[in-house]
Every structure is written in structure tokens, then in C-alpha cells.
Scaffold this active site. Structure first.
Site, PDB file in Angstrom:
ATOM      1  N   HIS A  94      32.351  42.251  42.321  1.00 26.03           N
ATOM      2  CA  HIS A  94      32.792  43.607  42.050  1.00 26.03           C
ATOM      3  C   HIS A  94      34.068  43.860  42.840  1.00 26.03           C
ATOM      4  O   HIS A  94      34.299  43.250  43.895  1.00 26.03           O
ATOM      5  CB  HIS A  94      31.730  44.626  42.481  1.00 26.03           C
TER       6      HIS A  94
ATOM      7  N   CYS B 288      37.263  44.127  39.325  1.00 23.41           N
ATOM      8  CA  CYS B 288      38.000  45.296  38.857  1.00 23.41           C
ATOM      9  C   CYS B 288      39.089  45.677  39.840  1.00 23.41           C
ATOM     10  O   CYS B 288      38.945  45.503  41.047  1.00 23.41           O
ATOM     11  CB  CYS B 288      37.065  46.477  38.661  1.00 23.41           C
TER      12      CYS B 288
END
Length: 435
Positions: free
Chosen positions: A249, A299
């Protein structure tokens, strides 16, 4: 820290960044309990002395009420008396001295000598005999001024011989893959289904490109830093390249070099800027002048890109499946953010991260899409492009191919993704691959 002490540090930030010696302060601040060992390691990995000083001052503002007086004690104990006095007196950081008027010396003007006009044609005829069989060269002769300004350059080596990185070591170098899949419940981050597919693909691919591949799974923030530090301490003198791949992440953080950050499974992140610092020329001398490649599948933020309309002839649309997920976490207000008073100094002292390329799966600020069944868009396309083109194309060209293909995908028929790179390589890079 008390607000008045924070203001003193902020007023004196420029002088502190310019004059502070962090290396002599770290042990003292650790002994007095102002900083933890992790914070000291973070400071030392920040880059140049000025970068370390900036990080130290920034972290100091987040410590307790005794941090400021203990910092002054450490300055005195390490011989940095002038800085200690400035802070003790609350003196402003910059003292502007009035400009001293200087006497203007004007050059003496003298008339140029006047000479009678010369008949150049007559002079040429008198001085240069020409036989009847010869023809005068009508090509204009360069003036003496032109010859002086543009001297003849010595012959140079062909460009191709000096503009391609050497990549013939066997093995070519180390490749570290950090694959975070299962996150601690208290981190409030979802598990990343499909990431093992990405990891297996990239492990096979970089082994095929003659790298020594090491895979680490489900690392906390501190463990990520430990693995990067261990990689930086290896002797890379027999190798030509080094690769780091982060599958996790991510989030958007303020930065002065490379955007974004990658999460450990404990919910604590490591800025990409710090990840690259571990392998720069200062912290890993055996990788100086050698390419250091970072591939970030995470991301860059939480915005979703819906794209814009183009002519049907310009794209071949590809639609993602119903299992597409994102690796997005909202932007963090980290301790790495820059204050307004630090901004001018940060610009003036920004070092050039030579021989580094950071390839992001998505444009900074936007989400990156991952299919739980087939892996992430970015890694799937990157793997295939390397397989099909590594024998003939250089890395930057192949990354443009990846950008083009990924940009044509659509998640849930709506959302788009645009990879990109921060490229500070000085030469073309060709992997070892069989045609």
C-alpha cells in the site's frame, strides 16, 4: 516542545541547516533521551549533511518540553557554541548588514587611432602571385574574430561508446523485492490479494535478467529500513546495477525529491525519498556511478482518474475486471513535510540524485489498480514488456511502452491509471537478455 522554543528554531532554521554538525550531535541526543535509535537512523539516512541537519531540526520540534534545553546542552558539549548562543538569546537567524557604498571606477576613454583606408584588392594582388592556370578561391574566408570565437574542436569518441551503462557483470547485481500482502488489523489497511502473483512474476523476470533476487514478505516499517540498510552495506563492486521493488500500500507525502511513501504491514510508512537515499553515492560507495533502479507498485494518493475523451483511433481500450482493487491510502501529514521557512533553503541545496530511476505504477496523487486474480496492471504489463523487448530496447524506452499500455486500461469501465518515472540516469541502460 513549547511554542516559543519552536518559534526560535523556525527563526534560526537557515543558520542551523547551514552550520549544524549532526554527526557529533546524534550520540548526545540519544544519550539524553531526546531521540530514539530509529530517529537517529532516519536522520543519518536523510542524505547530505544539510539534509540531515534539516531532518534533525524538524524532528526536534516534535519532541517533549525538555528537548530544547537538552539540545542546547548538546550544542555546548559538542563545541557548537555560536549556534547555542543564538538559540539561547532567541536571536533571528539572518542579520542583514547595510550595503557599504563603493567607489565606482570609470575606465579612461581614449580615441582609437585612425589609419588611412587600404585597397584590399590591390594588396592581395601585390602579395599573392597567381599563375594563369590557377583560379581564385571564391569561398569567403572567415574573419579573424570568427576563428577566435570558434576554435577547431579536437576529435571526440563516438557517443555510443560513452552513453551506455556497462551491464556485463555476471551476476549483474542484487535485486530486493519487498512484498507486503497481509497487514496487521490495527493498521486498518486491507490485505493485498493478487500481490503474490506480481512478486512471482518479477522474481522470475529479474532472475532471467541475471540478477541475484531476494524476496522479503510482510515487513514492518522498521524491517523495511533494516533490509534496505543491509542492502546498502553489501559490497557491490563486482556488480553493475542494483534493483529495489516495493509491492505494498502507498500514500502521498510531502517531499523534496521523490514523491510518495510505502507502508509496512504495521501501518507505518517509509517515504520513497528515504528508500532511494539508502543506495545513493554517499551511503553506498560501491554503487557510485552505477544505475540504481526502484520500481514502486503502490498508490501515490487517493484520487481516481476518470480520464478524458480521445479519438477512437488513438487507443485500443482494455477493460479491467470486477476484482480490481486499489493500493490507495489518503495523504499523510508526515514529519517529513517542509515548513515555509525551510522551502528556499531546500531548493538551494537540493542534491542531484544521479544514476537513479524511480518507476511508479501511477502518477503521484492517484490510485494504482490491482486485480485480485491476475495481479496489478503495472506489474503485469512491465513483466511482458521486459520479456518481449529487453534484448533490443533500453529501459527508458520500455517504460514508455508500459506507460502507453497501462494508460489504455479501465477499472470497472471508468477509472484510468498512468504510470511514470523520475529519471536521473546519465546513460542508456540495456539489461542482459537473450535475443
Amino acid at each position: 516542545m513549547e511554542e516559543r522554543h519552536k518559534k526560535i528554531l523556525q527563526r534560526n532554521r537557515t543558520n542551523l541547516v547551514r552550520e549544524l554538525d549532526p554527526s557529533s550531535l546524534c550520540d548526545c541526543l540519544l544519550e539524553k533521551g531526546v531521540f530514539t535509535q530509529d530517529m537517529i537512523d532516519e536522520i543519518k539516512s536523510s542524505g547530505t549533511r544539510r539534509d540531515q541537519a534539516r531532518e534533525l531540526v524538524r524532528d526536534l520540534e516534535s519532541r517533549g518540553s525538555r528537548a530544547f534545553p537538552l539540545f542546547l546542552e548538546c550544542l555546548q558539549e559538542t563545541g557548537q557554541h555560536s549556534l547555542a548562543e543564538q538559540l539561547q538569546n532567541g536571536a533571528p537567524a539572518v542579520h542583514i548588514q547595510p550595503a557599504t557604498p563603493t567607489q565606482v571606477v570609470r575606465p579612461e576613454l581614449r580615441p582609437l587611432p585612425v589609419t588611412p583606408p587600404v585597397d584590399i584588392d590591390k594588396q592581395r594582388k601585390d602579395n599573392v602571385p597567381v599563375s594563369p592556370a590557377q583560379k581564385l578561391n571564391t569561398t569567403p574566408t572567415p574573419s579573424p574574430e570568427s576563428e577566435f570565437i570558434r576554435p577547431r574542436l579536437p576529435s571526440r569518441t563516438r557517443r555510443d561508446s560513452i552513453q551506455i551503462y556497462t551491464m556485463d557483470a555476471s551476476p549483474c547485481g542484487h535485486c530486493l523485492i519487498i512484498n507486503n500482502v497481509d497487514f496487521d488489523p490495527e493498521s486498518e489497511l486491507s490485505n493485498r490479494k493478487g500481490s503474490n502473483i506480481d512478486c512471482d512474476r518479477l522474481e522470475r523476470r529479474f532472475k532471467g535478467l541475471n540478477f541475484i533476487v531476494e524476496v522479503k514478505t510482510n515487513l514492518k516499517q522498521r524491517q523495511i529500513k533494516h533490509e534496505l540498510s543491509a542492502l546498502s552495506k553489501k559490497d557491490h563492486s563486482l556488480y553493475d546495477c542494483c534493483v529495489v521493488i516495493m509491492l505494498s500500500h502507498g500514500t502521498e507525502v510531502s517531499h523534496s525529491r521523490f514523491p510518495g511513501a510505502v507502508y509496512g504491514v504495521d501501518g507505518q510508512f517509509v517515504p520513497v525519498q528515504h528508500i532511494t537515499n539508502y543506495l545513493n553515492g554517499q551511503h553506498c560507495p560501491s554503487l557510485q556511478s552505477k544505475p540504481k533502479l526502484f520500481f514502486i507498485q503502490a498508490c501515490g494518493g487517493d484520487e481516481r482518474d476518470t480520464g478524458f475523451e480521445v479519438s477512437p483511433d488513438e487507443v485500443e481500450p482494455s477493460f479491467g475486471g470486477a476484482d480490481d482493487q486499489t493500493d490507495a491510502i489518503p495523504m499523510s501529514s508526515s514529519s517529513d513535510s517542509l515548513s515555509m521557512s525551510d522551502e528556499p533553503d531546500a531548493r538551494a541545496t537540493l542534491p542531484t540524485p544521479s544514476d537513479i530511476l524511480v518507476s511508479y505504477s501511477t502518477f503521484p496523487g492517484y490510485v494504482s489498480w490491482r486485480d485480485t486474480q491476475s495481479g496489478s496492471w503495472y506489474v503485469e504489463v512491465l513483466d511482458r514488456i521486459l520479456e518481449e523487448n529487453a534484448a533490443t530496447e533500453d529501459l527508458v524506452t520500455m517504460l514508455m511502452m508500459v506507460n502507453n499500455e497501462v494508460s489504455q486500461n479501465s477499472a470497472k469501465g471508468v477509472y484510468k491509471q498512468m504510470p511514470g518515472s523520475f529519471n536521473f540516469l546519465r546513460k542508456r541502460l540495456h539489461f542482459q537478455a537473450q535475443a
